[in-house]
Design an enzyme around this catalytic site. Structure first.
Site: not given
Length: 258
Positions: A70, A182
């Site tokens: 992440c 992302c």
């Protein structure tokens, strides 16, 4: 000993997908903090607490390495996590360096797509400052893509209009590389290709993270200790229902085609 993967939601599976290519003979834990997704729009300290809670849970399962799959979690917590645990902890960051290297000689710009929190963090700004000598890096937050992914909405009919609207103020012909900052965003690579020229590179940091994981395990002589089994968890609870597990398999199959 298994390898832990952590993300706020299903985005981290794009990194796990690469790890399975480079390390097929390992067993994995994938932890999605679905109770608190998305991270990118929440206050930093609140997200830090979610991250440490998840890392504690994963550590208690017995892992030989942990991948923070992440970008947002990496940017705000990876250094502190490394101070707390004695197993290797890998993060992921936007692939700005290779993007700049690709574009400098072409007189093209780099566009980094990420979450608001990733783009606001000092870690990202320091990364760009250290390598962007010609001021060619620009950025855009796309929180809607996280929501699309978490809702398993990948149809180009829904996604492309959103992307076209968000990118409407950009001259897309100026860019040579788009950085997916992302881990949710690689699901939408084909939709992004509808808007950019064919010669525009669309890259992420997932492959580099997977290769680094393999290198670390090889150095520690801890490689090929499993059979490719994956245990899935949602915010501390093991995923066992067949529909959810079937959806996860579909995600991996979709990534095979991206």
């Amino acid at each position: 000993m298994r390898i832990g993967f952590f993300d706020s939601g299903i985005g981290g599976m794009t990194v796990l997908h690469q790890a399975l290519r480079f390390l097929p003979n390992e067993d994995y834990i994938f932890y999605a903090d679905t109770l608190h997704v998305p991270y990118g729009e929440k206050p930093k300290e609140e997200v830090r607490q979610y991250i440490f809670n998840a890392a504690d849970f994963i550590a208690n399962q017995g892992v030989k390495a942990l991948v923070i799959a992440c970008n947002t979690a990496t940017s705000i917590a990876v250094e502190d996590l490394r101070k707390k645990y004695d197993f290797p902890i890998l993060g992921i960051e936007p692939a700005v360096k290779p993007a700049v290297q690709k574009c400098e000689g072409k007189r093209k710009k780099v566009l980094v797509l990420a979450t608001n929190l990733t783009l606001r963090e000092e870690k990202f700004h320091n990364l760009v400052k250290s390598i962007d000598n010609h001021d060619i890096v620009e950025s855009l937050p796309l929180p809607g893509l996280v929501q699309f992914a978490e809702n398993f909405e990948f149809s180009e009919e829904r996604v492309v209009p959103y992307l076209r609207d968000q990118l409407s103020s950009f001259d897309l012909k100026q860019y040579g590389t788009v950085v997916l900052g992302c881990t949710h965003f690689p699901y939408f690579k084909n939709s992004l290709r509808k808007l950019f020229a064919e010669d525009v590179d669309i890259i992420s940091g997932s492959i580099g993270t997977a290769k680094n994981l393999r290198r670390i395990l090889e150095a520690k002589n801890q490689i090929n200790e499993g059979i490719g089994e994956i245990s899935f968890f949602k915010s501390g609870f093991k995923v066992e229902d067949k529909d959810t597990l079937s959806n996860y398999k579909k995600l991996f199959a979709m990534l095979d085609q991206v």
